[in-house]
Design a protein around this motif. Sequence first.
Motif, short mmCIF file in Angstrom:
data_model
loop_
_atom_site.label_atom_id
_atom_site.label_comp_id
_atom_site.label_asym_id
_atom_site.label_seq_id
_atom_site.Cartn_x
_atom_site.Cartn_y
_atom_site.Cartn_z
N LEU A 126 54.19 19.81 -18.43
CA LEU A 126 55.28 19.10 -18.63
C LEU A 126 55.81 19.34 -20.15
N HIS A 127 54.87 19.80 -21.15
CA HIS A 127 55.10 19.99 -22.46
C HIS A 127 56.31 21.06 -22.43
N MET A 128 56.23 22.05 -21.71
CA MET A 128 57.22 23.03 -21.61
C MET A 128 58.71 22.64 -21.26
N LYS A 129 58.71 21.48 -20.60
CA LYS A 129 60.03 21.06 -20.18
C LYS A 129 60.39 19.75 -20.89
N GLY A 130 59.80 19.52 -22.07
CA GLY A 130 60.08 18.46 -23.03
C GLY A 130 59.97 17.07 -22.32
N GLN A 131 58.68 16.98 -21.63
CA GLN A 131 58.54 15.84 -20.99
C GLN A 131 57.26 15.11 -21.27
N ALA A 132 56.71 15.63 -22.26
CA ALA A 132 55.00 15.15 -22.57
C ALA A 132 54.90 15.16 -24.06
N ALA A 133 53.87 14.40 -24.41
CA ALA A 133 53.68 14.19 -25.63
C ALA A 133 52.30 14.12 -25.85
N ASP A 134 51.48 14.37 -26.91
CA ASP A 134 49.97 14.04 -27.10
C ASP A 134 50.00 13.52 -28.35
N LEU A 135 49.45 12.04 -28.46
CA LEU A 135 49.46 11.19 -29.73
C LEU A 135 48.13 10.71 -29.88
N ARG A 136 48.13 10.33 -31.04
CA ARG A 136 47.05 9.58 -31.52
C ARG A 136 47.43 8.55 -32.43
N LEU A 137 46.47 7.49 -32.65
CA LEU A 137 46.74 6.43 -33.64
C LEU A 137 45.45 6.16 -34.45
N ASN A 138 45.14 5.93 -35.62
CA ASN A 138 43.94 5.96 -36.23
C ASN A 138 43.41 4.28 -36.09
N ALA A 144 45.88 4.52 -24.18
CA ALA A 144 46.17 4.83 -22.63
C ALA A 144 46.40 3.55 -21.94
N ARG A 145 45.75 2.38 -22.09
CA ARG A 145 46.11 1.28 -21.43
C ARG A 145 47.38 0.79 -21.55
N ALA A 146 47.94 0.79 -22.88
CA ALA A 146 49.11 0.45 -23.30
C ALA A 146 50.54 1.29 -22.40
N ALA A 147 50.02 2.75 -22.47
CA ALA A 147 50.80 3.66 -21.94
C ALA A 147 50.82 3.68 -20.30
N ALA A 148 49.77 3.27 -19.74
CA ALA A 148 49.69 3.17 -18.15
C ALA A 148 50.39 2.16 -17.89
N SER A 149 50.34 0.75 -18.62
CA SER A 149 51.01 -0.38 -18.22
C SER A 149 52.38 -0.30 -18.22
N CYS A 150 53.19 0.91 -18.71
CA CYS A 150 54.51 0.91 -18.36
C CYS A 150 54.68 1.61 -17.08
N ALA A 151 53.96 2.03 -16.36
CA ALA A 151 53.86 2.58 -14.94
C ALA A 151 55.15 3.51 -14.91
N ALA A 152 55.29 4.42 -15.77
CA ALA A 152 56.18 5.03 -15.76
C ALA A 152 56.07 6.53 -15.74
N GLY A 153 54.85 7.03 -15.98
CA GLY A 153 54.71 8.73 -15.79
C GLY A 153 52.91 8.80 -15.91
N GLY A 154 52.55 10.12 -16.35
CA GLY A 154 51.33 10.37 -16.53
C GLY A 154 50.88 9.95 -17.95
N VAL A 155 49.25 9.60 -17.66
CA VAL A 155 48.76 9.11 -19.01
C VAL A 155 47.22 9.79 -18.98
N GLY A 156 46.86 10.66 -19.87
CA GLY A 156 45.68 11.28 -19.80
C GLY A 156 44.78 10.91 -21.10
N CYS A 210 56.37 11.90 -18.46
CA CYS A 210 57.61 11.09 -17.52
C CYS A 210 57.57 11.75 -16.42
N GLY A 211 56.32 12.31 -15.94
CA GLY A 211 56.35 12.97 -14.58
C GLY A 211 55.68 11.70 -13.53
N THR A 212 55.03 12.13 -12.55
CA THR A 212 54.46 11.50 -11.56
C THR A 212 53.52 10.37 -12.21
N VAL A 213 53.49 9.00 -11.73
CA VAL A 213 52.56 8.08 -12.38
C VAL A 213 51.05 8.47 -11.78
#
Length: 189
Positions: free
Chosen positions: A137-149, A157-169, A181-184
């Motif tokens: 989905l990165h190739m469709k502009g629909q994904a991001a890989d992120l980090r916080l120190n 991941a829990r914060a992103a998953a609680s949005c229930a709006a897409g994939g969280v890896g 923002c793909g399939t949950v």
Amino acid sequence: MSKSTSALITRRALLGAFAATTLTAAPVYANAFGFLRGAGDVRRIKMYSGRTGEKIDMIYWIEGEYIKESLKEVNYFMRDWRQNSAFNMDTRTIDIMSAAHNLMDVSEPYMLLSGYRSPQTNRMLRARSRGVAKNSLHMKGQAADLRLNSRSVGQIARAAASCAAGGVGRYSGSNFVHMDCGTVRTWGR
């Protein structure tokens, strides 16, 4: 009062009202739903890139309207730095990132590891790692890989998953979280 003084006061009053609205509207969650929970009436994105040295901290949505100029800057910031190729990022992904950031109540910007990925870059990364999807989905502009120190992979991941709006890896070994923002769905450790 002169015409110019009246205009100046009005301009100051409007700027003051906008600033007050921004500060008070940002933490409003009661009327939010789904993945917008935590986004507030003003949506902001804060990131930096260790690869390019660039930083971004901007409001990209106010009261139901995306700010086109801000989205252009976000698209450029999230470009494939290897190919210097920008793409229109899906605003749903940006919204998920913003909402998750708000839910974690952090001021630290995300470190962006990967946003848009050109097919060439995706092929190169896929050849190096089995964790890169052929039709990412990165190739469709629909994904991001992120980090916080200041937050663990699990917390992000829990914060992103609680949005229930897409994939969280979860990629604990590499210390980052994939949001799309793909399939949950969720995966990883």
